[in-house]
Design a protein around this motif. Sequence first.
Motif, PDB file in Angstrom:
ATOM      1  N   ALA A  74       0.835  -1.188   0.000  1.00  0.00           N
ATOM      2  CA  ALA A  74       0.000   0.000   0.000  1.00  0.00           C
ATOM      3  C   ALA A  74       0.876   1.247   0.000  1.00  0.00           C
ATOM      4  CB  ALA A  74      -0.912   0.000   1.231  1.00  0.00           C
ATOM      5  N   PRO A  75       0.340   2.397  -0.423  1.00  0.00           N
ATOM      6  CA  PRO A  75       1.150   3.633  -0.452  1.00  0.00           C
ATOM      7  C   PRO A  75       1.792   3.975   0.879  1.00  0.00           C
ATOM      8  CG  PRO A  75      -0.863   3.968  -1.691  1.00  0.00           C
ATOM      9  CD  PRO A  75      -0.976   2.612  -1.045  1.00  0.00           C
ATOM     10  N   VAL A  76       1.066   3.771   1.992  1.00  0.00           N
ATOM     11  CA  VAL A  76       1.639   4.135   3.285  1.00  0.00           C
ATOM     12  C   VAL A  76       2.849   3.268   3.606  1.00  0.00           C
ATOM     13  CG1 VAL A  76       0.146   2.605   4.644  1.00  0.00           C
ATOM     14  CG2 VAL A  76       1.075   4.680   5.691  1.00  0.00           C
ATOM     15  N   GLU A  77       2.836   2.007   3.171  1.00  0.00           N
ATOM     16  CA  GLU A  77       3.982   1.121   3.392  1.00  0.00           C
ATOM     17  C   GLU A  77       5.165   1.539   2.513  1.00  0.00           C
ATOM     18  OE1 GLU A  77       2.240  -3.191   4.457  1.00  0.00           O
ATOM     19  OE2 GLU A  77       1.560  -2.431   2.530  1.00  0.00           O
ATOM     20  N   VAL A  78       4.874   1.869   1.259  1.00  0.00           N
ATOM     21  CA  VAL A  78       5.936   2.323   0.359  1.00  0.00           C
ATOM     22  C   VAL A  78       6.547   3.619   0.881  1.00  0.00           C
ATOM     23  CG1 VAL A  78       6.462   3.088  -1.987  1.00  0.00           C
ATOM     24  CG2 VAL A  78       4.883   1.194  -1.624  1.00  0.00           C
ATOM     25  N   ASN A  79       5.685   4.548   1.331  1.00  0.00           N
ATOM     26  CA  ASN A  79       6.182   5.822   1.865  1.00  0.00           C
ATOM     27  C   ASN A  79       7.104   5.592   3.055  1.00  0.00           C
ATOM     28  OD1 ASN A  79       4.765   7.262  -0.002  1.00  0.00           O
ATOM     29  ND2 ASN A  79       3.048   7.739   1.339  1.00  0.00           N
ATOM     30  N   GLU A 103      -8.241   7.987  -1.815  1.00  0.00           N
ATOM     31  CA  GLU A 103      -8.167   6.797  -2.663  1.00  0.00           C
ATOM     32  C   GLU A 103      -8.666   5.602  -1.871  1.00  0.00           C
ATOM     33  OE1 GLU A 103      -4.227   6.327  -4.013  1.00  0.00           O
ATOM     34  OE2 GLU A 103      -4.199   8.137  -5.220  1.00  0.00           O
ATOM     35  N   ARG A 104      -9.932   5.350  -1.982  1.00  0.00           N
ATOM     36  CA  ARG A 104     -10.508   4.275  -1.179  1.00  0.00           C
ATOM     37  C   ARG A 104     -10.533   2.990  -1.999  1.00  0.00           C
ATOM     38  NH1 ARG A 104     -15.394   1.959   0.425  1.00  0.00           N
ATOM     39  NH2 ARG A 104     -15.551   1.635   2.667  1.00  0.00           N
ATOM     40  N   ASP A 105      -9.495   2.177  -1.881  1.00  0.00           N
ATOM     41  CA  ASP A 105      -9.511   0.874  -2.526  1.00  0.00           C
ATOM     42  C   ASP A 105      -8.937  -0.164  -1.570  1.00  0.00           C
ATOM     43  OD1 ASP A 105      -6.674   0.355  -2.902  1.00  0.00           O
ATOM     44  OD2 ASP A 105      -6.708   1.885  -4.454  1.00  0.00           O
ATOM     45  N   GLU A 106      -9.183  -1.420  -1.895  1.00  0.00           N
ATOM     46  CA  GLU A 106      -8.899  -2.496  -0.956  1.00  0.00           C
ATOM     47  C   GLU A 106      -7.415  -2.659  -0.664  1.00  0.00           C
ATOM     48  OE1 GLU A 106      -9.948  -5.507   1.684  1.00  0.00           O
ATOM     49  OE2 GLU A 106     -11.151  -4.005   0.665  1.00  0.00           O
ATOM     50  N   ALA A 107      -6.554  -2.422  -1.665  1.00  0.00           N
ATOM     51  CA  ALA A 107      -5.117  -2.578  -1.441  1.00  0.00           C
ATOM     52  C   ALA A 107      -4.620  -1.556  -0.429  1.00  0.00           C
ATOM     53  CB  ALA A 107      -4.356  -2.428  -2.749  1.00  0.00           C
ATOM     54  N   ASN A 108      -5.050  -0.306  -0.594  1.00  0.00           N
ATOM     55  CA  ASN A 108      -4.655   0.716   0.370  1.00  0.00           C
ATOM     56  C   ASN A 108      -5.159   0.378   1.759  1.00  0.00           C
ATOM     57  OD1 ASN A 108      -3.451   2.099  -1.656  1.00  0.00           O
ATOM     58  ND2 ASN A 108      -5.010   3.682  -1.843  1.00  0.00           N
ATOM     59  N   THR A 109      -6.400  -0.098   1.830  1.00  0.00           N
ATOM     60  CA  THR A 109      -6.981  -0.430   3.127  1.00  0.00           C
ATOM     61  C   THR A 109      -6.201  -1.546   3.800  1.00  0.00           C
ATOM     62  OG1 THR A 109      -9.170   0.217   2.327  1.00  0.00           O
ATOM     63  CG2 THR A 109      -9.093  -1.164   4.284  1.00  0.00           C
ATOM     64  N   ALA A 110      -5.929  -2.626   3.066  1.00  0.00           N
ATOM     65  CA  ALA A 110      -5.217  -3.759   3.656  1.00  0.00           C
ATOM     66  C   ALA A 110      -3.813  -3.358   4.089  1.00  0.00           C
ATOM     67  CB  ALA A 110      -5.163  -4.917   2.652  1.00  0.00           C
ATOM     68  N   GLY A 111      -3.102  -2.614   3.232  1.00  0.00           N
ATOM     69  CA  GLY A 111      -1.749  -2.189   3.587  1.00  0.00           C
ATOM     70  C   GLY A 111      -1.736  -1.257   4.776  1.00  0.00           C
ATOM     71  N   THR A 112      -2.716  -0.353   4.842  1.00  0.00           N
ATOM     72  CA  THR A 112      -2.785   0.573   5.971  1.00  0.00           C
ATOM     73  C   THR A 112      -3.080  -0.180   7.260  1.00  0.00           C
ATOM     74  OG1 THR A 112      -3.563   2.326   4.512  1.00  0.00           O
ATOM     75  CG2 THR A 112      -3.918   2.643   6.862  1.00  0.00           C
ATOM     76  N   ARG A 156      -2.166  -3.216   7.948  1.00  0.00           N
ATOM     77  CA  ARG A 156      -0.914  -3.857   8.352  1.00  0.00           C
ATOM     78  C   ARG A 156       0.023  -2.844   9.006  1.00  0.00           C
ATOM     79  NH1 ARG A 156      -1.039  -6.195   3.074  1.00  0.00           N
ATOM     80  NH2 ARG A 156       0.620  -4.764   2.447  1.00  0.00           N
ATOM     81  N   PHE A 157       0.085  -1.656   8.414  1.00  0.00           N
ATOM     82  CA  PHE A 157       0.998  -0.636   8.919  1.00  0.00           C
ATOM     83  C   PHE A 157       0.548  -0.136  10.295  1.00  0.00           C
ATOM     84  CE2 PHE A 157       2.740   3.715   9.066  1.00  0.00           C
ATOM     85  CZ  PHE A 157       4.071   3.420   8.853  1.00  0.00           C
ATOM     86  N   LEU A 158      -0.741   0.116  10.452  1.00  0.00           N
ATOM     87  CA  LEU A 158      -1.244   0.620  11.731  1.00  0.00           C
ATOM     88  C   LEU A 158      -1.119  -0.427  12.833  1.00  0.00           C
ATOM     89  CD1 LEU A 158      -4.479   2.565  10.682  1.00  0.00           C
ATOM     90  CD2 LEU A 158      -2.237   3.485  11.238  1.00  0.00           C
ATOM     91  N   ALA A 159      -1.092  -1.689  12.451  1.00  0.00           N
ATOM     92  CA  ALA A 159      -1.012  -2.748  13.455  1.00  0.00           C
ATOM     93  C   ALA A 159       0.277  -2.680  14.265  1.00  0.00           C
ATOM     94  CB  ALA A 159      -1.135  -4.114  12.785  1.00  0.00           C
ATOM     95  N   ARG A 160       1.320  -2.097  13.686  1.00  0.00           N
ATOM     96  CA  ARG A 160       2.596  -2.030  14.411  1.00  0.00           C
ATOM     97  C   ARG A 160       2.710  -0.766  15.248  1.00  0.00           C
ATOM     98  NH1 ARG A 160       7.133   0.777  13.054  1.00  0.00           N
ATOM     99  NH2 ARG A 160       6.964   2.263  11.357  1.00  0.00           N
ATOM    100  N   LEU A 161       1.737   0.164  15.127  1.00  0.00           N
ATOM    101  CA  LEU A 161       1.791   1.415  15.867  1.00  0.00           C
ATOM    102  C   LEU A 161       1.168   1.262  17.241  1.00  0.00           C
ATOM    103  CD1 LEU A 161       0.741   3.947  13.081  1.00  0.00           C
ATOM    104  CD2 LEU A 161       3.034   3.202  13.699  1.00  0.00           C
TER     105      LEU A 161
END
Length: 829
Positions: free
Chosen positions: A161-166, A573-582, A584-589
Amino acid sequence: MTLRDDFGTPLGVANDEPSAIQRAFSAVRSGRHVIVSGDILLDRRTVVATIVAELRTAQISVIDTAASEPVPATVPTGSVIVIDLAMMTPDIERWCTALITHRVVTVLIAAPSTDQVGTALTLAHRLRAAQALEVVLAPLTDEQSRAIVAEIAAEHTLELAPVEVNWMISVCGGSAPLLRALVHDYAESDESSVAVFGRRTRIVANEAITEIPPSLLPIARLVAGLPGISRRRLRRFVDPHALDLLTETSIADRVDDTIVINQAVVLALRLTAPATLDDAAVLVADDVMSSLALGTTCTEAEILLVATMLREHPPLFADVPWTNRSRLLFVTMWLLRRSGATDRAAFAARQLMTQPGWGDVSVLRGIARGNEEDLEALSSDIRGGAFPPEAYDVTMPWVQCLSLPLTRDTEATRWAVDLTDAPVGSAATAGILSALRTVFRAAQALQDQNLDLAHELATEVLLPQGAHDATRLRALIILGATASLTADGARVERFVKNILSITLSESEPGLTYNLARRSLDDALLLCSLTLASLGAPTPAALMNVIDARTHAAALIDDHPALIRMAITRLTIERDEANTAGTMRFLARLTRTDLSAWVLSRFGGDPAPLPMHLVSGTFMEHALSSSRLLSTLAHRGPDGLAARWHTYPTANTPFRTIGEAYLDLTVHKSEPKVDVAELIALTLPKNSLLGAVRDHVVGVIARDPTSLDRALHAFIANHAWECARVSNRDLYAIAADDPAWAKQVKAGQRLLQSEMRNVAAAQATLTPRERQITTLAAQGMRNKQIAEKLFVSVRTVESHLYRALHKLSAVRDDLENEIDQSASSAENSR
């Protein structure tokens, strides 16, 4: 000042590697010495290795001492000697110097970015004196970094997801070797978090640390461990000469009043040695606490950093006066609680309760338990004089913190409006307090839907009257909210432009990025919400700023800011890939009430809106309208009608336009709407709401121009069903008009072509993709699907991402889209 500058993201110039290699190769072939200058983290060795490979392909004799090749007794004339300065021995230097003196060889040397590295510098100086071509490598740009991530992800069939790439790009700081190693390590790991530092990443980090001058390594570790501490404060406790010397290397740079270590070096330092707290860091922390006690300026980064040090190393601060610790803990507690870090705020409250005089403050027990109403109780206790005297010495920083979020009417906001009756420190100026009271009145007017008064008061705050940066940003936020509620596209565009101009400004009047940074996060979030509430396209500059802010927040582990940016990105950008990646990313916060809301909202479960988010009337309107417009784009008028009851706010242009559109397209009735009022709305070009308005106006006024504009706007937003309806109504109105006949047929051909492309894409679902999307349409989450099919969650996410991309759908609309896909596939056969 820009966000990148503030948080130290290296700007640099594009590392045009192919061009650099070609220039160096041509120079060496012509007999000119070449120096490839750059750190290991800038891929110096790869560039040199590529040049060597091309030289050998061209049948040129190459002696590569950097590859540990044996040094021959005799060297053919015209040979190329390759040397890595960081690994050169005195013997090799003497041998090479003798060959250069006799002009029988050409030298290709790989040199670190700073001359302070290594012991054998004479050769590099000699080559520069001989006018050698020097190719200076620079950090990768974001675009180049994204290309590397995409290439490696494709090799491993990995979806990010974009947040993971960023996050990956930000921590690697433009370093190609670190970035490649990090993505490879993540792809080959079973961990669900992108924060995986495996064997490759650690090897690159260890190699990079060897190039930091030993004399500067201790101070580099200190500065890397104290992000946000002002340079003037550091110079009082460390060697100022060494500090200045550090900024003359590629390791660090000056950004305003701070010294920022290159992020790739920060990561390398973090991976090669555990973080330690030396005497200088303790002295700096003590100085921050003393500054807070004296009422002088302390940045939010300094306050939160020192509070973390106090929490993790309490014995080191045993001699700090308890009054100083109390002031720091009080402000920290408020900052954390207001920004949504409930757990960390509770810890600060428990620490504060152990200080003399604070144990009997009842509201602290509520904060320690994370009660929702603790902020209101806190303001009441301050007014009642329940706190020890030192609390009132820091009331002004507290009020600045209070001014950050746009909240509903609460005891805390009422206390701020009536601030003159409360104990206030000497730092509170009349201009700041006046602007603060005005902006709270504007927020209350917005909540009461008195939009004219809210606009008038917020405009008044923007006048130069001594308002704090955070207060001015709040005024802009209110103006953006009123523009969204009134569907005033021109004002929305001005609001977005103003926020971008503040964010991207490099002049002194720009934001100080002190406590105002929280308001900036809210403003960026509101930019995305206002645009989404109108279905307007998102400017590329705004997306770049959101990415930059995500980078900056990831660098300093600013969890509340990361969560806000996650909401912002998901809104746009509301799509499933962004949601799933986000997810995963928020889970570590660190879990906060705000992150819980994000996980529940975008995970499909209902949850109440946290009060510290930009909330109330506008928030409900923006989230509901953007969701309805998303539904309209994917499922057409019938889908909008099925969900129309979920829109709670009345008396807005969105409500009026939407009901008129449903009356015409679904209910087949005559709408009661003033066409002149709809025409007067200045909605953004190619916005979904503008397309709906144009359709309504076109049908009621029998205006083919409006319907044609609606048709093309719907096509631009991939709203195929809406475009079909507009095309049908346009044909009914203008087919017999000779002036419009050709244009009507052109619109039909365009729509048919687009629909064929969509049908072809939908018919290409693989059996596995169809199986997974069918389970998702039945309401199963990714983890449940993985367990049912005996595959990993990552495999489910990858298949689902590709399927949703083909279907041009979001998860909520899967059932309808899968049925259409099946029909398309059947018809194609």
